[in-house]
Design a protein around this motif. Structure first.
Motif, PDB file in Angstrom:
ATOM      1  N   MET A  24       0.819  -1.216   0.000  1.00 53.92           N
ATOM      2  CA  MET A  24       0.000   0.000   0.000  1.00 53.92           C
ATOM      3  C   MET A  24       0.855   1.270   0.000  1.00 53.92           C
ATOM      4  O   MET A  24       0.380   2.339  -0.391  1.00 53.92           O
ATOM      5  CB  MET A  24      -0.964  -0.014   1.187  1.00 53.92           C
ATOM      6  CG  MET A  24      -0.318   0.119   2.535  1.00 53.92           C
ATOM      7  SD  MET A  24      -1.515  -0.017   3.885  1.00 53.92           S
ATOM      8  CE  MET A  24      -1.573  -1.797   4.117  1.00 53.92           C
ATOM      9  N   LEU A  25       2.126   1.159   0.410  1.00 55.26           N
ATOM     10  CA  LEU A  25       3.011   2.317   0.405  1.00 55.26           C
ATOM     11  C   LEU A  25       3.136   2.931  -0.980  1.00 55.26           C
ATOM     12  O   LEU A  25       3.200   4.157  -1.123  1.00 55.26           O
ATOM     13  CB  LEU A  25       4.400   1.906   0.918  1.00 55.26           C
ATOM     14  CG  LEU A  25       5.478   2.990   0.945  1.00 55.26           C
ATOM     15  CD1 LEU A  25       5.172   4.015   2.028  1.00 55.26           C
ATOM     16  CD2 LEU A  25       6.863   2.375   1.160  1.00 55.26           C
ATOM     17  N   ARG A  26       3.190   2.085  -2.016  1.00 53.95           N
ATOM     18  CA  ARG A  26       3.427   2.534  -3.388  1.00 53.95           C
ATOM     19  C   ARG A  26       2.174   2.396  -4.250  1.00 53.95           C
ATOM     20  O   ARG A  26       2.249   2.138  -5.435  1.00 53.95           O
ATOM     21  CB  ARG A  26       4.545   1.703  -4.019  1.00 53.95           C
ATOM     22  CG  ARG A  26       5.875   1.779  -3.309  1.00 53.95           C
ATOM     23  CD  ARG A  26       6.509   3.127  -3.464  1.00 53.95           C
ATOM     24  NE  ARG A  26       7.926   3.124  -3.139  1.00 53.95           N
ATOM     25  CZ  ARG A  26       8.600   4.179  -2.739  1.00 53.95           C
ATOM     26  NH1 ARG A  26       7.974   5.338  -2.630  1.00 53.95           N
ATOM     27  NH2 ARG A  26       9.887   4.112  -2.459  1.00 53.95           N
ATOM     28  N   GLN A  27       1.008   2.579  -3.648  1.00 53.11           N
ATOM     29  CA  GLN A  27      -0.245   2.431  -4.394  1.00 53.11           C
ATOM     30  C   GLN A  27      -1.076   3.702  -4.290  1.00 53.11           C
ATOM     31  O   GLN A  27      -0.964   4.472  -3.328  1.00 53.11           O
ATOM     32  CB  GLN A  27      -1.051   1.256  -3.842  1.00 53.11           C
ATOM     33  CG  GLN A  27      -0.364  -0.095  -3.972  1.00 53.11           C
ATOM     34  CD  GLN A  27      -0.325  -0.608  -5.391  1.00 53.11           C
ATOM     35  OE1 GLN A  27      -1.199  -0.292  -6.199  1.00 53.11           O
ATOM     36  NE2 GLN A  27       0.676  -1.424  -5.709  1.00 53.11           N
TER      37      GLN A  27
ATOM     38  N   ARG B 122      -7.821  -0.914   3.798  1.00 54.50           N
ATOM     39  CA  ARG B 122      -9.005  -1.323   4.549  1.00 54.50           C
ATOM     40  C   ARG B 122      -8.809  -2.695   5.199  1.00 54.50           C
ATOM     41  O   ARG B 122      -9.281  -2.943   6.310  1.00 54.50           O
ATOM     42  CB  ARG B 122     -10.221  -1.340   3.612  1.00 54.50           C
ATOM     43  CG  ARG B 122     -11.537  -1.574   4.346  1.00 54.50           C
ATOM     44  CD  ARG B 122     -12.713  -1.571   3.382  1.00 54.50           C
ATOM     45  NE  ARG B 122     -12.857  -0.276   2.719  1.00 54.50           N
ATOM     46  CZ  ARG B 122     -12.795  -0.099   1.411  1.00 54.50           C
ATOM     47  NH1 ARG B 122     -12.571  -1.130   0.599  1.00 54.50           N
ATOM     48  NH2 ARG B 122     -12.940   1.100   0.890  1.00 54.50           N
ATOM     49  N   LEU B 123      -8.095  -3.572   4.517  1.00 49.78           N
ATOM     50  CA  LEU B 123      -7.884  -4.921   5.044  1.00 49.78           C
ATOM     51  C   LEU B 123      -7.043  -4.921   6.315  1.00 49.78           C
ATOM     52  O   LEU B 123      -7.259  -5.729   7.213  1.00 49.78           O
ATOM     53  CB  LEU B 123      -7.218  -5.803   3.985  1.00 49.78           C
ATOM     54  CG  LEU B 123      -8.084  -6.185   2.793  1.00 49.78           C
ATOM     55  CD1 LEU B 123      -7.239  -6.839   1.711  1.00 49.78           C
ATOM     56  CD2 LEU B 123      -9.212  -7.118   3.223  1.00 49.78           C
ATOM     57  N   ALA B 124      -6.062  -4.019   6.388  1.00 47.70           N
ATOM     58  CA  ALA B 124      -5.160  -3.992   7.546  1.00 47.70           C
ATOM     59  C   ALA B 124      -5.631  -3.052   8.646  1.00 47.70           C
ATOM     60  O   ALA B 124      -5.191  -3.162   9.794  1.00 47.70           O
ATOM     61  CB  ALA B 124      -3.762  -3.586   7.096  1.00 47.70           C
ATOM     62  N   ALA B 125      -6.525  -2.135   8.313  1.00 48.78           N
ATOM     63  CA  ALA B 125      -6.865  -1.060   9.240  1.00 48.78           C
ATOM     64  C   ALA B 125      -7.479  -1.561  10.544  1.00 48.78           C
ATOM     65  O   ALA B 125      -7.288  -0.955  11.599  1.00 48.78           O
ATOM     66  CB  ALA B 125      -7.820  -0.072   8.571  1.00 48.78           C
TER      67      ALA B 125
ATOM     68  N   ASN C  97      -6.573   0.863  -5.545  1.00 50.25           N
ATOM     69  CA  ASN C  97      -5.806  -0.229  -4.939  1.00 50.25           C
ATOM     70  C   ASN C  97      -5.382   0.097  -3.509  1.00 50.25           C
ATOM     71  O   ASN C  97      -5.470  -0.753  -2.610  1.00 50.25           O
ATOM     72  CB  ASN C  97      -4.567  -0.549  -5.778  1.00 50.25           C
ATOM     73  CG  ASN C  97      -4.896  -1.288  -7.052  1.00 50.25           C
ATOM     74  OD1 ASN C  97      -5.973  -1.858  -7.179  1.00 50.25           O
ATOM     75  ND2 ASN C  97      -3.985  -1.278  -8.004  1.00 50.25           N
ATOM     76  N   HIS C  98      -4.926   1.326  -3.296  1.00 47.85           N
ATOM     77  CA  HIS C  98      -4.491   1.700  -1.948  1.00 47.85           C
ATOM     78  C   HIS C  98      -5.644   1.599  -0.960  1.00 47.85           C
ATOM     79  O   HIS C  98      -5.484   1.073   0.152  1.00 47.85           O
ATOM     80  CB  HIS C  98      -3.933   3.129  -1.960  1.00 47.85           C
ATOM     81  CG  HIS C  98      -3.607   3.650  -0.596  1.00 47.85           C
ATOM     82  ND1 HIS C  98      -4.484   4.412   0.144  1.00 47.85           N
ATOM     83  CD2 HIS C  98      -2.501   3.489   0.179  1.00 47.85           C
ATOM     84  CE1 HIS C  98      -3.939   4.711   1.299  1.00 47.85           C
ATOM     85  NE2 HIS C  98      -2.742   4.162   1.344  1.00 47.85           N
ATOM     86  N   THR C  99      -6.812   2.072  -1.355  1.00 44.92           N
ATOM     87  CA  THR C  99      -7.982   2.039  -0.480  1.00 44.92           C
ATOM     88  C   THR C  99      -8.338   0.610  -0.105  1.00 44.92           C
ATOM     89  O   THR C  99      -8.624   0.304   1.064  1.00 44.92           O
ATOM     90  CB  THR C  99      -9.174   2.715  -1.172  1.00 44.92           C
ATOM     91  OG1 THR C  99      -8.763   3.999  -1.657  1.00 44.92           O
ATOM     92  CG2 THR C  99     -10.344   2.864  -0.226  1.00 44.92           C
TER      93      THR C  99
ATOM     94  N   ASP D 273     -11.034  -9.839  -5.988  1.00 40.61           N
ATOM     95  CA  ASP D 273     -10.036  -8.778  -6.089  1.00 40.61           C
ATOM     96  C   ASP D 273      -9.628  -8.258  -4.723  1.00 40.61           C
ATOM     97  O   ASP D 273      -9.198  -7.114  -4.577  1.00 40.61           O
ATOM     98  CB  ASP D 273     -10.577  -7.623  -6.939  1.00 40.61           C
ATOM     99  CG  ASP D 273     -11.817  -6.991  -6.319  1.00 40.61           C
ATOM    100  OD1 ASP D 273     -12.324  -7.531  -5.314  1.00 40.61           O
ATOM    101  OD2 ASP D 273     -12.263  -5.952  -6.852  1.00 40.61           O
ATOM    102  N   ARG D 274      -9.736  -9.085  -3.685  1.00 43.95           N
ATOM    103  CA  ARG D 274      -9.441  -8.593  -2.342  1.00 43.95           C
ATOM    104  C   ARG D 274      -7.945  -8.362  -2.132  1.00 43.95           C
ATOM    105  O   ARG D 274      -7.525  -7.319  -1.669  1.00 43.95           O
ATOM    106  CB  ARG D 274      -9.973  -9.566  -1.280  1.00 43.95           C
ATOM    107  CG  ARG D 274     -11.486  -9.720  -1.296  1.00 43.95           C
ATOM    108  CD  ARG D 274     -11.989 -10.247   0.032  1.00 43.95           C
ATOM    109  NE  ARG D 274     -11.856  -9.267   1.096  1.00 43.95           N
ATOM    110  CZ  ARG D 274     -11.924  -9.568   2.397  1.00 43.95           C
ATOM    111  NH1 ARG D 274     -12.099 -10.813   2.779  1.00 43.95           N
ATOM    112  NH2 ARG D 274     -11.809  -8.626   3.300  1.00 43.95           N
ATOM    113  N   LEU D 275      -7.106  -9.340  -2.474  1.00 40.03           N
ATOM    114  CA  LEU D 275      -5.666  -9.204  -2.261  1.00 40.03           C
ATOM    115  C   LEU D 275      -4.947 -10.246  -3.099  1.00 40.03           C
ATOM    116  O   LEU D 275      -5.165 -11.450  -2.932  1.00 40.03           O
ATOM    117  CB  LEU D 275      -5.333  -9.405  -0.771  1.00 40.03           C
ATOM    118  CG  LEU D 275      -3.994  -8.847  -0.280  1.00 40.03           C
ATOM    119  CD1 LEU D 275      -3.983  -7.321  -0.333  1.00 40.03           C
ATOM    120  CD2 LEU D 275      -3.719  -9.309   1.146  1.00 40.03           C
TER     121      LEU D 275
END
Length: 405
Positions: free
Chosen positions: A84-87, A97-100, A91-93, A226-228
């Motif tokens: 997510m750092l480079r998204q 959301r999965l890690a939050a 895609n970043h969203t 398309d989750r991960l």
């Protein structure tokens, strides 16, 4: 110091020693300075606005393709590119959301007793490893504490923690603005080693699920759709592990050094641990563990009365923005009583650091605890800065736990 010298200083290997004079030299020429094909941002308001502007985009794979044709050949660079750092959205969203859920304020606050217990263990280890009256507080406190906390959240067995300092040291080199060919080779190998480790841990958590982040992310990947993706799973595990303790290690080391340099504040914090949140914010402001980040302009715009064409690279000097005199009075003075203190050390906007509440909690617990446990704490010999311009911290910080006044 002219602008070219200041920029050369900041991009050189020795920038970690003392970047603040170079920041001041750039700031004297305005909060946004075009130079060398990029825009260097030293102003707080300008940096904050850029970080919150959805049209200012992160350094993603498409931008890497434009600037570095064979970047995928380096596994460390590719690993972070899939995180997510480079998204950018969407895609970043989706990834964030999965890690939050692991880093919510309620869940982090529930970890306070766990963190306090780990701090006590680390302080016991600090005392046990004193040799000739000296001990390195980085090796025996600032690294093991955040490693212990983040690996527990991820689900990494305690017996495996010892390998991660070496791997993180290698991997984070490719997050710098400049790195050598040797650093790139070492990071490349470290990325493969970390991937092999996580593949084994993922297999374990698929057969033995637990209440940890590895289990959550593995389940998201295995659910399909398309989750991960597999690459995103690995990239985000690497990012969460490395970012989960590298910045906190630097925060702890920088904070202890500042308190050793300001003994009146060390005594005050030891006497009243309730002051810790304000002290931690001031440490973050005056000596940020993350000194810079980048964005690229997604449209023609203007910052600080300077036109910025679409596609331009913006180098946000967070360490400079945190000392902007337009935002902070007497900005070079360590003042934990500073009103309205809101440093940009963890970023802002959509990419605001997920682990910021956890890093703050660890520092708020650890800093007063070490000062109370060792009220005569003092520098034993000259500390050594890490050779990093972005991730600013100490490689060694030798102290005496019971110094003679």
């Amino acid at each position: 110091m002219d602008a070219a010298t200041a920029i050369g200083t900041l991009l050189s290997p020795g920038a970690a020693a003392e970047p603040y004079a170079a920041y001041a030299a750039l700031r004297a020429r305005g909060p946004v300075l075009p130079a060398g094909g990029a825009f260097f941002v030293t102003g707080y308001a300008e940096a904050d606005r850029i970080l919150r502007d959805p049209d200012m985009v992160a350094y993603d794979a498409a931008l890497l393709d434009r600037q570095w044709s064979d970047w995928r050949a380096n596994r460390a660079v590719a690993l972070f590119a899939d995180s997510m750092l480079r998204q950018n959205p969407p895609n970043h969203t989706r990834m964030r959301r999965l890690a939050a859920g692991v880093f919510t304020a309620r869940r982090v606050n529930a970890l306070r007793d766990v963190v306090a217990a780990q701090v006590d263990e680390a302080l016991d280890d600090l005392a046990a490893n004193t040799v000739g009256g000296e001990v390195d507080v980085i090796t025996h406190l600032a690294y093991p504490l955040p490693i212990g906390v983040i690996t527990a959240l991820l689900g990494v067995p305690a017996t495996d923690r010892g390998m991660f300092r070496r791997l993180a040291e290698a991997l984070t080199a490719v997050l710098e603005v400049r790195f050598t060919e040797q650093q790139a080779r070492v990071a490349h190998q470290a990325a493969y080693e970390l991937e092999a480790y996580f593949n084994g841990l993922l297999a374990l958590r698929r057969s033995e699920p637990a209440d940890d982040l590895v289990t959550v992310l593995a389940a998201a990947h295995d659910a399909g759709g398309d989750r991960l993706t597999g690459a995103e799973l690995m990239g985000n595990l690497a990012l969460l592990l490395v970012a989960g303790f590298e910045t906190t290690t630097n925060l702890l080391g920088n904070g202890l050094m500042l308190l050793l340099e300001h003994p009146e504040h060390a005594r005050r914090l030891a006497a009243d641990p309730e002051l810790a949140p304000a002290y931690v914010e001031e440490v973050l402001r005056i000596d940020s563990p993350v000194q810079l980040t980048e964005r690229f302009a997604g449209r023609d715009t203007e910052f600080g009365a300077v036109p910025v064409p679409a596609g331009s690279e913006l180098i946000l000097l967070l360490g400079a923005a945190n000392r902007d005199p337009r935002r902070f009075a007497d900005p070079d003075r360590f003042d934990p009583d500073r009103p309205g203190n809101a440093p940009l050390s963890f970023g802002a906007g959509a990419h605001y650091c997920l682990g910021a509440p956890l890093a703050r909690l660890e520092a708020q617990v650890a800093l007063p605890a070490v000062l109370r446990r060792f009220p005569r704490l003092a520098l034993a010999s000259r500390p050594v800065r890490r050779d990093r311009s972005n991730l600013r911290g100490w490689a060694t910080l030798p102290v005496r736990l019971d110094s003679v006044d």
